[in-house]
Design a protein around this motif. Structure first.
Motif, PDB file in Angstrom:
ATOM      1  N   UNK A   1      38.538 105.835   9.204  1.00 48.35           N
ATOM      2  CA  UNK A   1      37.938 104.580   8.777  1.00 48.35           C
ATOM      3  C   UNK A   1      38.853 103.415   9.121  1.00 48.35           C
ATOM      4  N   UNK A   2      40.120 103.602   8.841  1.00 54.41           N
ATOM      5  CA  UNK A   2      41.089 102.563   9.165  1.00 54.41           C
ATOM      6  C   UNK A   2      41.036 102.261  10.657  1.00 54.41           C
ATOM      7  N   UNK A   3      40.946 103.313  11.456  1.00 58.58           N
ATOM      8  CA  UNK A   3      40.901 103.145  12.908  1.00 58.58           C
ATOM      9  C   UNK A   3      39.677 102.359  13.333  1.00 58.58           C
ATOM     10  N   UNK A   4      38.556 102.707  12.745  1.00 55.96           N
ATOM     11  CA  UNK A   4      37.324 102.026  13.126  1.00 55.96           C
ATOM     12  C   UNK A   4      37.415 100.544  12.763  1.00 55.96           C
ATOM     13  N   UNK A   5      37.884 100.275  11.558  1.00 57.20           N
ATOM     14  CA  UNK A   5      38.009  98.884  11.130  1.00 57.20           C
ATOM     15  C   UNK A   5      38.880  98.124  12.117  1.00 57.20           C
ATOM     16  N   UNK A   6      40.008  98.736  12.490  1.00 55.79           N
ATOM     17  CA  UNK A   6      40.929  98.013  13.360  1.00 55.79           C
ATOM     18  C   UNK A   6      40.317  97.778  14.739  1.00 55.79           C
ATOM     19  N   UNK A   7      39.629  98.777  15.271  1.00 54.69           N
ATOM     20  CA  UNK A   7      39.060  98.632  16.610  1.00 54.69           C
ATOM     21  C   UNK A   7      37.933  97.601  16.629  1.00 54.69           C
ATOM     22  N   UNK A   8      37.067  97.705  15.646  1.00 58.64           N
ATOM     23  CA  UNK A   8      35.935  96.779  15.614  1.00 58.64           C
ATOM     24  C   UNK A   8      36.418  95.346  15.373  1.00 58.64           C
TER      25      UNK A   8
ATOM     26  N   UNK B   1      30.721  98.664   7.833  1.00 61.01           N
ATOM     27  CA  UNK B   1      30.489  97.385   7.174  1.00 61.01           C
ATOM     28  C   UNK B   1      31.793  96.645   6.954  1.00 61.01           C
ATOM     29  N   UNK B   2      32.811  97.410   6.509  1.00 57.99           N
ATOM     30  CA  UNK B   2      34.105  96.785   6.285  1.00 57.99           C
ATOM     31  C   UNK B   2      34.609  96.178   7.585  1.00 57.99           C
ATOM     32  N   UNK B   3      34.381  96.898   8.684  1.00 55.70           N
ATOM     33  CA  UNK B   3      34.850  96.416   9.976  1.00 55.70           C
ATOM     34  C   UNK B   3      34.081  95.173  10.391  1.00 55.70           C
ATOM     35  N   UNK B   4      32.806  95.105  10.022  1.00 55.15           N
ATOM     36  CA  UNK B   4      31.992  93.985  10.469  1.00 55.15           C
ATOM     37  C   UNK B   4      32.133  92.746   9.603  1.00 55.15           C
ATOM     38  N   UNK B   5      32.476  92.961   8.340  1.00 54.52           N
ATOM     39  CA  UNK B   5      32.403  91.851   7.388  1.00 54.52           C
ATOM     40  C   UNK B   5      33.295  90.669   7.773  1.00 54.52           C
ATOM     41  N   UNK B   6      34.553  90.985   8.046  1.00 59.15           N
ATOM     42  CA  UNK B   6      35.467  89.872   8.296  1.00 59.15           C
ATOM     43  C   UNK B   6      35.127  89.114   9.587  1.00 59.15           C
ATOM     44  N   UNK B   7      34.922  89.826  10.697  1.00 59.19           N
ATOM     45  CA  UNK B   7      34.548  89.090  11.914  1.00 59.19           C
ATOM     46  C   UNK B   7      33.252  88.311  11.728  1.00 59.19           C
TER      47      UNK B   7
END
Lengths: 231, 849, 405
Positions: free
Chosen positions: B732-739, B827-833
């Motif tokens: 999950x951490x990886x996905x967040x960072x990549x996205x 979602x976590x990955x998308x929220x901030x961007x």
């Protein structure tokens, strides 16, 4: 000094073969300032890449100071390039994570000059392009003209015999270009280096001693060497 | 090359989020490995210490059957004249068993101090640090009933009063005891160890006349070997002489399958971590493609560029590994308890009071972190350093390359899947091969995910095109983002696959266990003496049995005795039963026919459980040699039955046959059938009151036992769950960072969309929709892969580790966690961007290069 | 000492027991050094006391007296091998009761008050239950090789691992034993015994044939050790036993013969607080006489007035010796590695017997490094009796010596 003999290079794009250079030849003497002109896509940048050994020719040779660059293996070409050739690009290509002085010093370090001598030498070159005061500024704080002057300083700091400039004023407005150009030419003359400029800029070409035109893969002499300019 | 190093360092520092996420990914992976290593090492160390405490200086042991050794043999061995001039074996008798003090199970060790002193080789003058005050304690030890010695720390923990008086219970019978000496500085091996005189131990454990074992010390070398041979020749046929080290190895080897599983789970976390590091490093490298091209043009050689990138990775690797070790120490402390709990539930009693951190674990972790980072960095670094240093490669070229890679990965994926199949087919018993196949399968999923994502996105784009160009754009963007997001999606896909696979396996196992419990627990009420698994002192008082069976409503009953016997294949659990008529149906045969097996059983043949059949490669008609009281005897295997209670397997024997061969009249458990219409709860109450005042017994209804078994089952899978959540967390951490990186890079494009008239809300929706799509895509890819993984886990891993055959049970809930995780991460990955691009001023977004 | 093992822990528990068992037998260690006496209980409470002299009856009195707290069988002797080599040996069995015998019998302490749980099978009693410990010391002095070797055994009197019985006499721990030969070829008091013990490098297999009847020491067999009446033992000796047999040294058998001395004591008392230890002499002289004397030492180094001994004339007639009858001067000393200084040569004068002897150990180091340490070794004697020159051999025991400060 620089001898281009029947240089050829073509690119494959899918099924189509696109010939950029076809047996282009030219001879350039030491200390000459030569402008190479041509239409977009005529192969000017490819020619520079072949001269500097970044790219390999399909045929023909390039001799620099009597040394055949085209036959050198990749590592040797890299080492030759870093010792004897300087580069100036249209988009400056400074390294954003290094400050002004570090960008200049990087080339010295690649050539094995470190510490105080490297610092002194790079500062001197920056002074010469009028940027001594900005030595420790971040690159992005500089204007376009200033960035290009840093690039010129970087290209000449290790006293290369040959300077290659790819549209050095292409990304600058006229006024700025008129500031940058003299800095380039005076430094080149001071170093006694040979300068090859790829450009669209007639005004820039006018200040060159000689103008070659790249057309249909060949180099054509457009104007005879101007004795005064050659001096 | 100071300037080069400065450039590289500043680049890392300029992208702190990217750096931090890469570090977190690596740290979690390394940390999980460290934690598992620490937990198993601590359990092992505690076990070794306690064994050392129990064995002391003994080099060998004489052991007997379930009833131990006749003490007269010891007296005979000691007084036997022996050939002059030969060294003597030092012998010390031991009576061992388990007692409970309050809630705590302790090992009771009855010793004969003079013999122990002799065995230990300690001159009487070399009194150890915790020597007692003199003759008085010795007098108490020998002549006063109930006197014991334990470590000062155990005494503190148990809260034993100053006068030393406390109560202990043996098989539910309570006895007064008195602590006459506390061993200071006794060391961790003495935790849960209670020392008493051998006479007292025999009386408490009800083994008067018998010894648990005789400890032996012989000198090293040829003299010792000769001595052992002579000693062995003096032993009756039912006794065996073996090295204490061998016993330790064998005992701890029981947990092999369990610890291997743990290690595999921790490896999974690191594998996911590796992919993430790869993602982070390759991204960091690709980001600098133009800078690297400048460097190359300026004359930096390939080697110099490669060295720069790899040393960056090395720094990252070491930093991540150090964080990982620290994290692992923290997680490990928590995990120790879980591991110890499982070992206690399933294998043997061990009290882990110290967390031991072998230096080798730390070195291994640092190396793993470093190697992981280097391997992850090598590919992108080689690619960038090796390509011709031309400036300004277009993004489209990069994406085209990523697409080519994705296509090539499909082939790799197919090859890996084939490899997994071949590995399984080519090996029939190797657990290692099973795990290799499992990891190949997971990697195959990882390799397939990018292409699957692209295909899905492409299809979605084609459909979306009919509705809105923006939706089409959004889908096409995803398809075109492989160079950025491919690796992270692959890691997520792999983690989700493992998650689904494990969830299905656990659920299938749970269902099988539940069914088995319902089927095998036939009696209404079960009565047993409390105590530790197969210990001899777990015995029902015959008078109590009589009283229990006279309780009104008791219609029929089964009797059972569980002991450990020695066999040609080492120590085995033996369950001797006298079955009530109804109980026979509780055994389901996986090999052999009930109609034939039971009559044979009644005539003295044995039945074996599935795990034992697997472990010993035994089938009906085969023979198993057990060391009986009258020496080795080969028993015919009449059938193999399903049994999930014991992962080491067990032997089922008729109680009469057992008594005949081992002369042990004890009964450890009763299964009571009630007359129709009598509620179990009422019967339990009445049975309890019948036993009250005589023996504290475990009297539980059928349903209680089922619930208890299920609880223990859940407990043993807690670790597995913790580990796969760790692996999933890494992903999950990886996905967040990549996205995050991808979205930030697209700021300009999003700004353009705003100028074209998209509202902020629409932009936010677009971004979140894209990341959610990726999460769901990874999840969809993980479903079939998870099923395959579950099959491998149940049919290959579980089978090879324990011999169990488990039917696959599918339930939607098994996918729930994975879906939830995929969504949450996306979602976590998308929220901030989304928030950022929706808020960003238009001008700045467009102006950036 | 982490991980040292339960056996080691048991040793720790038993370091005390060893000191206790030896307490009276070899040292005054019990009261002051480890000094714990239960309040209101004398050391020998519950045991029979040696308060009055009594006739000894043999062979019964060769056997154990379980109603007394401690007892020992003490055999020392000097041997000559056919090769001309000389040896000394000591084999001693101690019996030490940790609790007095209960009225209901020896096992009652253990079995009867075992608090079994209500309803549990009435506790079976373990055969390991005992109130008695046996200890044995076996020492060899190999004069030619200048070697002194000793070994110790300790065992509970249970399961036949150790014990004593009579008649016929048998005292044993494991395979070390002192036993009467059955059936006895000679009248009870003079029946021969066999003796067996082994340690690394040395093993003895000897037959002992009494040359004299047992000689009661002290007041008709009651030997008082201090002003406290209970501090007394029953004590007899067999001062001359003819020894024949085999000594194995490093697996090589040697035929040996010589003279041995048997001391037997039992009682329930202990040394007085001011008594530090004793020097015990047992000398067999060339003229057929024998001298036993124990010089009790007080903590300040002076000779205790309760010191006493016995002179056995060549005729076999015994004569008690009081403290004042015997003068002993130490003429040399030996210091061990721990700084304990033992006397190492003596001049013994018994004016009443016109006896004057110089006594010297055959080896200086014959110290048993047990708990506590003591010195017990073979000695040579030479001097005069009634003007006639005599020589002799014997054993000396030095107990209760502490390191010099």
């Amino acid at each position: 000094m620089l001898e281009i003999r029947q240089l050829s290079r073509s690119f494959r794009e899918g099924a189509r073969v696109h010939t950029v250079l076809q047996e282009a030849s030219a001879q350039i003497a030491g200390g000459e300032i030569v402008a190479i002109m041509g239409r977009s896509g005529s192969g000017k940048s490819t020619l520079l890449n072949l001269i500097s050994g970044i790219d390999r020719a399909d045929g023909g040779t390039v001799h620099i100071d009597g040394r055949e660059v085209t036959s050198l293996a990749e590592p040797a070409r890299t080492l030759f390039r870093r010792a004897h050739i300087g580069f100036v690009y249209q988009f400056f290509n400074l390294i954003p994570t290094l400050d002004v002085a570090e960008n200049v010093r990087l080339v010295l370090e690649l050539n094995g000059v470190h510490g105080a001598p490297a610092r002194a030498r790079s500062l001197a070159v920056l002074e010469a392009v009028g940027l001594g005061a900005r030595a420790h500024s971040a690159v992005e704080e500089l204007s376009g003209g200033e960035q290009q002057r840093v690039a010129i300083a970087r290209a000449l700091v290790h006293r290369p015999r040959l300077l290659l400039a790819d549209e050095p004023t292409g990304n600058l407005d006229d006024e700025t270009a008129r500031e940058v150009l003299p800095a380039l030419l005076s430094l080149v003359r001071e170093h006694g280096a040979t300068l090859v400029i790829v450009t669209h800029d007639e005004q820039l070409a006018a200040s060159a001693g000689r103008v070659l035109e790249l057309r249909e893969g060949r180099l054509h002499e457009r104007r005879a060497p101007h004795p005064a300019a050659a001096r | 090359m100071r300037a080069l190093r400065a450039a590289s360092l500043r680049h890392l520092l300029r992208h702190p989020a990217q750096l931090a996420l890469a570090l977190v990914g690596l740290a979690l992976g390394v940390g999980t490995i460290v934690a598992v290593d620490i937990a198993t090492a601590s359990a092992r160390r505690a076990f070794e210490l306690s064994l050392q405490a129990v064995n002391g200086a003994a080099t060998h042991q004489i052991v007997g059957g379930p009833r131990g050794i006749d003490e007269q043999l010891y007296a005979r061995l000691r007084s036997a004249p022996h050939p002059p001039g030969e060294p003597r074996a030092q012998l010390a008798p031991v009576v061992a068993g388990y007692v409970t003090v309050g809630e705590r199970v302790m090992q009771l060790l009855g010793v004969d101090p003079p013999a122990s002193a002799e065995l230990d080789g300690a001159a009487a003058s070399a009194a150890p640090a915790f020597a007692l005050h003199g003759a008085e304690e010795a007098r108490e030890w020998l002549t006063e009933p109930g006197t014991v010695v334990m470590s000062a720390s155990s005494a503190r923990e148990l809260g034993i009063a100053a006068d030393g008086r406390f109560e202990l219970a043996v098989g539910g019978v309570r006895h007064p005891a008195r602590l006459i000496a506390r061993l200071e500085d006794a060391g961790a091996g003495f935790d849960a160890l209670l020392l008493t005189d051998i006479a007292q131990a025999q009386e408490w454990l009800g083994t008067v006349g018998r010894l648990s074992r005789i400890d032996v010390r012989v000198p090293a070398g040829a003299a010792g070997t000769a001595l052992l041979a002579r000693l062995a020749a003096q032993l009756p046929a039912d006794l065996a002489l073996h090295a204490t080290r061998a016993e330790a190895r064998e005992t701890f080897a029981m947990t092999d399958a369990f610890t291997t599983n743990l290690k595999a789970m921790s490896l999974l976390a690191l594998l996911v971590g590796t992919l993430l590091i790869y993602g982070a490093v390759s991204f960091a490298v690709l980001q600098r493609r133009s800078i690297i091209a400048v460097l190359r043009a300026l004359g930096a050689t390939r080697g110099e560029v490669l060295a720069m990138l790899l040393s960056e990775a090395a720094v990252l690797g070491i930093a991540g590994a150090v964080c990982g070790v620290l994290l692992g120490l923290a997680i490990g402390r928590g995990l120790v308890g879980l591991v110890a709990q499982t070992i206690n539930d399933l294998y043997f009693v061990v009290a882990v009071s110290e967390v031991s951190v072998p230096a080798s674990v730390l070195v291994k972790a640092l190396c793993a972190g470093l190697a992981t980072a280097l391997v992850a960095a090598l590919l992108p670094a080689l690619e960038v350093a090796g390509s011709s240093p031309q400036l300004g490669l277009a993004r489209s070229v990069l994406e085209r390359r990523a697409l080519q890679v994705a296509r090539r990965l499909v082939i790799v994926s197919v090859l890996l899947a084939l490899g997994a199949l071949l590995t399984i087919a080519g090996s029939s018993r190797s657990l290692l091969a099973g795990f290799v196949a499992l990891f190949m399968l997971l990697l195959s999923v990882a390799a397939l995910t990018p292409a699957a994502l692209r295909a899905l996105a492409g299809a979605a784009a084609a459909i979306a095109a009919r509705f809105s160009p923006v939706a089409r754009l959004a889908c096409a963007d995803i398809a075109a983002s492989l160079s950025r997001t491919g690796v992270a999606i692959a890691a997520l896909g792999m983690a989700l696959t493992a998650m689904i696979g494990v969830a299905i396996m656990v659920e299938s196992f749970r269902e099988s266990l539940r069914e088995w419990l319902i089927q095998s627990l036939r009696a209404d009420v079960y009565v047993s003496a409390p105590g530790v698994a197969e210990s001899l002192e777990r015995r029902l008082d015959p008078q109590v049995i009589r009283a229990l069976l006279q309780v009104p409503g008791v219609r029929a009953h089964s009797e059972g005795r569980r002991v450990t016997v020695t066999s040609s294949a080492g120590a085995l659990d033996l369950n001797a039963v006298h079955l009530a008529a109804e109980s026979y149906a509780g055994y389901r045969f996986t090999q052999g026919e009930a109609a034939h097996a039971w009559p044979q059983f009644a005539r003295g043949a044995i039945l074996i459980s599935e795990p034992l059949a697997w472990r010993l490669s035994l089938a009906p008609g085969g023979r198993l040699t057990l060391i009986t009281a009258s020496g080795p005897r080969a028993f015919t295997v009449a059938g193999v039955y399903r049994e999930y209670g014991n992962d080491r397997g067990e032997v089922l024997m008729d109680l009469e046959a057992y008594r005949q061969w081992w002369h042990d009249e004890g009964i450890a458990a009763l299964g009571i059938y009630l007359a129709p219409g009598i509620p179990a709860a009422q019967a339990v109450r009445e049975l309890r009151s019948a036993a009250r005042g005589r023996q504290a017994l475990l009297i539980r209804s059928n349903a209680d036992i089922r619930a208890l078994s299920m609880r223990i089952f859940e407990r043993t899978f807690v670790i597995t769950r913790v580990l796969y959540w760790l692996a999933a967390g890494v992903a999950a951490v990886g996905l967040v960072s990549a996205l995050l990186a991808w979205e930030l890079e697209r700021a300009r494009e999003l700004a353009l969309l705003r100028t074209l008239g998209l509202t902020r809300a629409a932009i936010a929706l677009l971004v979140v929709g894209q990341t959610a799509f990726m999460g769901v895509a990874a999840f969809l890819a993980a479903i079939p892969a998870g099923l395959c993984t579950a099959l491998v886990l149940t049919d290959v891993i579980n089978r090879r580790a324990f011999g169990w055959q488990i039917g696959l049970h599918l339930a939607p809930a098994q996918f729930g966690n994975a879906l939830w995780l995929a969504f949450a991460a996306a979602l976590a990955a998308g929220a901030y961007p989304a928030w950022r691009s929706a808020r960003a001023p238009l001008a700045s977004g467009l102006r950036e290069e | 000492m982490p991980g040292a093992g339960a056996h080691r822990a048991a040793v720790a528990v038993w370091a005390g027991a060893l000191a206790g068992a030896l307490g009276w037998a070899t040292a005054a260690a019990a009261p002051p050094a480890t000094g714990r006496v239960l309040p209101g209980t004398a050391p020998g409470a519950g045991f029979a006391q040696a308060l009055e002299s009594r006739p000894f009856v043999f062979p019964r009195d060769h056997g154990p007296h379980p109603q007394y707290r401690q007892e020992w069988w003490y055999v020392t002797g000097n041997l000559d091998a056919a090769s001309g080599e000389r040896f000394g040996f000591e084999l001693t069995f101690f019996r030490f009761a940790l609790a007095p015998p209960a009225a209901a019998g020896p096992a009652a302490t253990a079995g009867a008050d075992m608090p079994g749980a209500p309803g549990a099978t009435p506790g079976e009693t373990s055969a390991w239950r005992t109130r008695e410990m046996y200890m044995a010391h076996f020492a060899i002095t190999d004069v030619a090789r200048r070697r002194f070797r000793f070994a110790q055994k300790l065992s509970r009197a249970a399961l036949g691992l150790a014990g004593a019985q009579a008649p016929p006499l048998r005292v044993w721990i494991d395979d070390w034993s002192l036993a009467g030969i059955e059936p006895a070829p000679t009248p009870a008091a003079l029946a021969p015994w066999t003796l067996h013990a082994a340690q690394d490098g040395y093993e003895i297999e000897l037959t002992l044939e009494p040359l004299t009847a047992p000689v009661p020491n002290g007041a008709a067999g009651l030997s008082r050790k201090s002003a406290e009446p209970s501090a007394a033992n029953y004590y007899y000796s067999v001062p001359r036993l003819k020894v024949r047999g085999r000594l194995l040294r490093d697996d090589r058998p040697l035929e040996v013969h010589g003279l041995a001395w048997l001391d037997r004591e039992w009682g329930s008392g202990g040394l007085a607080a001011e008594q530090a230890g004793w020097d015990w002499f047992a000398l067999q002289l060339s003229d057929g006489g024998a001298l036993m004397f124990y010089a009790l030492r007080e903590r300040d180094g002076r000779r205790d007035p309760w010191s006493a001994g016995t002179w056995i004339a060549p005729t076999g007639e015994a004569r008690p010796l009081a403290n004042a009858d015997v003068a002993i001067a130490v003429t040399d000393s030996w210091r061990n590695a721990q700084g304990v200084r033992y006397p190492a040569a003596w001049r013994i004068e018994v004016p009443a017997l016109a006896l004057s002897l110089a006594v010297r150990p055959v080896l200086p180091d014959q110290e048993l490094k047990t708990t506590p340490h003591y010195w017990e070794g073979a000695v040579d004697a030479g001097g005069e009796r009634s003007g006639e020159s005599v020589s002799g051999r014997g054993y000396v025991e030095l107990v209760g010596y502490a390191p010099e400060r």
